[in-house]
Scaffold this motif. Sequence first.
Motif, PDB file in Angstrom:
ATOM      1  N   GLN A   1     -10.894  -4.701  -2.102  1.00  0.00           N
ATOM      2  CA  GLN A   1     -10.599  -5.090  -3.490  1.00  0.00           C
ATOM      3  C   GLN A   1      -9.462  -6.112  -3.525  1.00  0.00           C
ATOM      4  O   GLN A   1      -9.511  -7.103  -4.263  1.00  0.00           O
ATOM      5  CB  GLN A   1     -10.148  -3.860  -4.311  1.00  0.00           C
ATOM      6  CG  GLN A   1     -11.174  -2.751  -4.415  1.00  0.00           C
ATOM      7  CD  GLN A   1     -10.981  -1.684  -3.337  1.00  0.00           C
ATOM      8  OE1 GLN A   1     -10.852  -1.995  -2.151  1.00  0.00           O
ATOM      9  NE2 GLN A   1     -10.987  -0.428  -3.735  1.00  0.00           N
TER      10      GLN A   1
ATOM     11  N   ARG B   1      -3.854  -1.020   5.239  1.00  0.00           N
ATOM     12  CA  ARG B   1      -3.053  -1.474   4.092  1.00  0.00           C
ATOM     13  C   ARG B   1      -3.782  -2.438   3.152  1.00  0.00           C
ATOM     14  O   ARG B   1      -3.514  -2.455   1.956  1.00  0.00           O
ATOM     15  CB  ARG B   1      -1.806  -2.193   4.611  1.00  0.00           C
ATOM     16  CG  ARG B   1      -0.998  -1.433   5.651  1.00  0.00           C
ATOM     17  CD  ARG B   1      -0.294  -0.240   5.032  1.00  0.00           C
ATOM     18  NE  ARG B   1       0.442   0.520   6.048  1.00  0.00           N
ATOM     19  CZ  ARG B   1       1.661   0.230   6.450  1.00  0.00           C
ATOM     20  NH1 ARG B   1       2.291  -0.811   5.953  1.00  0.00           N
ATOM     21  NH2 ARG B   1       2.251   0.976   7.355  1.00  0.00           N
TER      22      ARG B   1
ATOM     23  N   THR C   1      -7.037  -3.850   1.300  1.00  0.00           N
ATOM     24  CA  THR C   1      -8.346  -3.316   0.902  1.00  0.00           C
ATOM     25  C   THR C   1      -9.322  -4.449   0.582  1.00  0.00           C
ATOM     26  O   THR C   1      -8.902  -5.565   0.259  1.00  0.00           O
ATOM     27  CB  THR C   1      -8.190  -2.455  -0.370  1.00  0.00           C
ATOM     28  OG1 THR C   1      -7.661  -3.291  -1.417  1.00  0.00           O
ATOM     29  CG2 THR C   1      -7.273  -1.272  -0.148  1.00  0.00           C
TER      30      THR C   1
ATOM     31  N   LYS D   1      -8.465   2.508  10.386  1.00  0.00           N
ATOM     32  CA  LYS D   1      -7.281   2.831   9.555  1.00  0.00           C
ATOM     33  C   LYS D   1      -6.288   3.653  10.370  1.00  0.00           C
ATOM     34  O   LYS D   1      -6.100   4.837  10.132  1.00  0.00           O
ATOM     35  CB  LYS D   1      -7.690   3.598   8.279  1.00  0.00           C
ATOM     36  CG  LYS D   1      -8.911   3.045   7.578  1.00  0.00           C
ATOM     37  CD  LYS D   1      -8.606   1.758   6.816  1.00  0.00           C
ATOM     38  CE  LYS D   1      -9.817   1.181   6.141  1.00  0.00           C
ATOM     39  NZ  LYS D   1     -10.345  -0.046   6.712  1.00  0.00           N
TER      40      LYS D   1
ATOM     41  N   TYR E   1      -1.502  -2.612  -9.682  1.00  0.00           N
ATOM     42  CA  TYR E   1      -2.624  -3.274  -9.006  1.00  0.00           C
ATOM     43  C   TYR E   1      -3.636  -2.274  -8.447  1.00  0.00           C
ATOM     44  O   TYR E   1      -4.580  -2.675  -7.754  1.00  0.00           O
ATOM     45  CB  TYR E   1      -2.097  -4.199  -7.895  1.00  0.00           C
ATOM     46  CG  TYR E   1      -1.413  -5.435  -8.447  1.00  0.00           C
ATOM     47  CD1 TYR E   1      -2.128  -6.617  -8.636  1.00  0.00           C
ATOM     48  CD2 TYR E   1      -0.089  -5.419  -8.824  1.00  0.00           C
ATOM     49  CE1 TYR E   1      -1.528  -7.739  -9.169  1.00  0.00           C
ATOM     50  CE2 TYR E   1       0.530  -6.538  -9.366  1.00  0.00           C
ATOM     51  CZ  TYR E   1      -0.202  -7.702  -9.533  1.00  0.00           C
ATOM     52  OH  TYR E   1       0.391  -8.806 -10.075  1.00  0.00           O
ATOM     53  N   GLU E   2      -3.384  -0.988  -8.714  1.00  0.00           N
ATOM     54  CA  GLU E   2      -4.270   0.096  -8.275  1.00  0.00           C
ATOM     55  C   GLU E   2      -4.661  -0.053  -6.797  1.00  0.00           C
ATOM     56  O   GLU E   2      -3.780  -0.102  -5.959  1.00  0.00           O
ATOM     57  CB  GLU E   2      -5.500   0.179  -9.190  1.00  0.00           C
ATOM     58  CG  GLU E   2      -5.084   0.459 -10.627  1.00  0.00           C
ATOM     59  CD  GLU E   2      -6.239   0.802 -11.514  1.00  0.00           C
ATOM     60  OE1 GLU E   2      -7.178   1.478 -11.065  1.00  0.00           O
ATOM     61  OE2 GLU E   2      -6.193   0.386 -12.699  1.00  0.00           O
ATOM     62  N   ASN E   3      -5.952  -0.208  -6.510  1.00  0.00           N
ATOM     63  CA  ASN E   3      -6.360  -0.244  -5.100  1.00  0.00           C
ATOM     64  C   ASN E   3      -6.345  -1.638  -4.497  1.00  0.00           C
ATOM     65  O   ASN E   3      -6.722  -1.809  -3.338  1.00  0.00           O
ATOM     66  CB  ASN E   3      -7.769   0.338  -4.953  1.00  0.00           C
ATOM     67  CG  ASN E   3      -7.804   1.792  -5.344  1.00  0.00           C
ATOM     68  OD1 ASN E   3      -6.800   2.489  -5.198  1.00  0.00           O
ATOM     69  ND2 ASN E   3      -8.914   2.262  -5.855  1.00  0.00           N
ATOM     70  N   SER E   4      -5.956  -2.628  -5.257  1.00  0.00           N
ATOM     71  CA  SER E   4      -5.989  -4.009  -4.742  1.00  0.00           C
ATOM     72  C   SER E   4      -4.692  -4.326  -4.005  1.00  0.00           C
ATOM     73  O   SER E   4      -3.837  -5.060  -4.496  1.00  0.00           O
ATOM     74  CB  SER E   4      -6.205  -4.983  -5.899  1.00  0.00           C
ATOM     75  OG  SER E   4      -7.483  -4.800  -6.426  1.00  0.00           O
ATOM     76  N   THR E   5      -4.558  -3.732  -2.813  1.00  0.00           N
ATOM     77  CA  THR E   5      -3.339  -3.979  -2.035  1.00  0.00           C
ATOM     78  C   THR E   5      -3.616  -5.004  -0.942  1.00  0.00           C
ATOM     79  O   THR E   5      -4.728  -5.093  -0.419  1.00  0.00           O
ATOM     80  CB  THR E   5      -2.822  -2.666  -1.407  1.00  0.00           C
ATOM     81  OG1 THR E   5      -3.868  -2.078  -0.639  1.00  0.00           O
ATOM     82  CG2 THR E   5      -2.375  -1.686  -2.467  1.00  0.00           C
TER      83      THR E   5
ATOM     84  N   ALA F   1       0.809  -1.224   0.000  1.00  0.00           N
ATOM     85  CA  ALA F   1       0.000   0.000   0.000  1.00  0.00           C
ATOM     86  C   ALA F   1       0.844   1.276   0.000  1.00  0.00           C
ATOM     87  O   ALA F   1       0.488   2.260  -0.627  1.00  0.00           O
ATOM     88  CB  ALA F   1      -0.914  -0.008   1.220  1.00  0.00           C
TER      89      ALA F   1
END
Length: 406
Positions: A239, A235, A237, A264, A210-214, A173
Motif C-alpha cells: 500500500q 516495514r 507495505t 518479514k 497513514y494507516e498501513n501505507s508505511t 512502521a
Amino acid sequence: MNKLYVGSEVGQLRRVIIHRPERALTHLTPSNCHELLFDDVLAVKRAGEEHDIFANTLREQGVEVLLLHDLLSETLSVPEAREWLLTSQISDFRLGGVLANDVRCFLADLPNQELASILLGGLSYGELPVQSSSMMQGVHERTDFVIEPLPNHLFTRDTSCWIYGGVSINPMAKPARQRETNHLRAIYRWHPSFAGQGFIKYFGDEERNYENSTIEGGDVLVIGRGAVLIGMSERTTPQGVEQLASSLFKRDEVNQIIAMQLPKHRSCMHLDTVMTHMREDTFSVYPEVVRKDVQCWRLTGDESGQVDVKEAGYFVTAIEEALDVGPLNLITTGGDSFESEREQWNDANNVLTVKPGVVIGYERNVYTNEKYDKAGITVLPIPGNELGRGRGGARCMSCPIERDGI
Ligand SMILES: NC(=O)NCCC[C@H](N)C(=O)O
C-alpha cells in the motif's frame, strides 16, 4: 546552494544527513532496548567515536556532512517551527492536557541545542524539573519516559529518502520510530537549507494517519536512469509503495518502479540489509534472501497518478532492463554459511557507495570485504562494534540529499 537531487545509488555522493547518537543512547537499557529496536545497550562514548570516524571518512571523500542535531536546532530557531514541534511532539493526546502543557512550558524556555537534544534523546520523569498537578507524574516511575528517546534517528536513511528531485518523508512502521518523521517534516519545511528550495515532497508531509501505507528509506534504492527498486519488507507495505508510486509518476520523476517481496524478518528488515548497489552493474546481495524466486513486480504510471502493476519475473532481469546494462554482477556475502549469516547480520551487505566502486563498510566483515576487494570494489573500512548493535550499517546511517546520476 547546490541542488537537492539524488540521481542514483552509485554516482558521486555530495551531501548527506547523518546523526551522531548521543543522549538517546544514554537512555537505552537492557529492559527497554528491544522495544526501541536495538539488540543491546551501547558504550555511548565509543559509539560517538565510531560515528566520528564514519563522518570523517565521508568528508575525506569530498562529501558535505550535515548533522541532524544541528539541522533540528537551527530549525527550532524559526518561531513557527518551534511552536509546531512542541505542539506535535508533546501533544495533549500523548501526555494528557495538564502534563503536556507543563512540559511544553518547560521546554519552551530552553535554548535550541538543548531542546533538540531532548526531542531526539528523550526525557524521563526523573529528569523533568517540573512539579505538575497531572496524575501522570503520580502513576509513573522516575525511569519512565515523558518523551521517549529516538535512538533510531542514527539511521537517517529510513525516516526520509530522496528520490531524484524530491523526498518522501516516511510514515514509519514501528511505534518506536514514528515520532522521528515530524522532525524531518519540520526540517524540510522550515530549515533555511530546504525551505523554498523548490523540491518535491512526494509523500508523508501531511500530518495524518497513514494507516498501513508505511515506507522506510532502507527499502528504497534509487538505481538510476529514472528507475527505483523498492523492497516490500517488515516495514514497507505494498500500500505504501502504491501511494509513493502514484506521486512519483504524477510528478514525472520516475519511469518505473521494481518492487520486490522480502521475508518479514528482523535480519532483513529493509532491502538494504540484504542488497546494495556498488557500481552501475554491480550489487552486493545476501543470497539466502535475495533469491531467484523472490516475487517481483514492475509499476508504471503517468501524470494522472494512475499506477499500472505487472508481474516482472526475475528481479535481476528487471534491473538489467531498467538500467540497460547486463549481465549484472552480484557479489554475495563472504565466508561459509556460518560466516555469511554472521556477516549479513552485522551489515556486510549494507555498504554506502560514495562513488562508483568505492564503498564505506564495517571493517569487521572480513570475508565479505575480501570478496568486494577481489571484485575490484574499494572498501573504506569503519569500526562498527557499537553502532552495529542497532542493526544498521553505513547505508542505513546516511540520508543522501545530493548525489550524481549514472
Ligand atoms: N535501513 C536500515 O536497515 N536501517 C536500520 C534500522 C535499524 C533500526 N534499529 C530499526 O530497527 O529500524
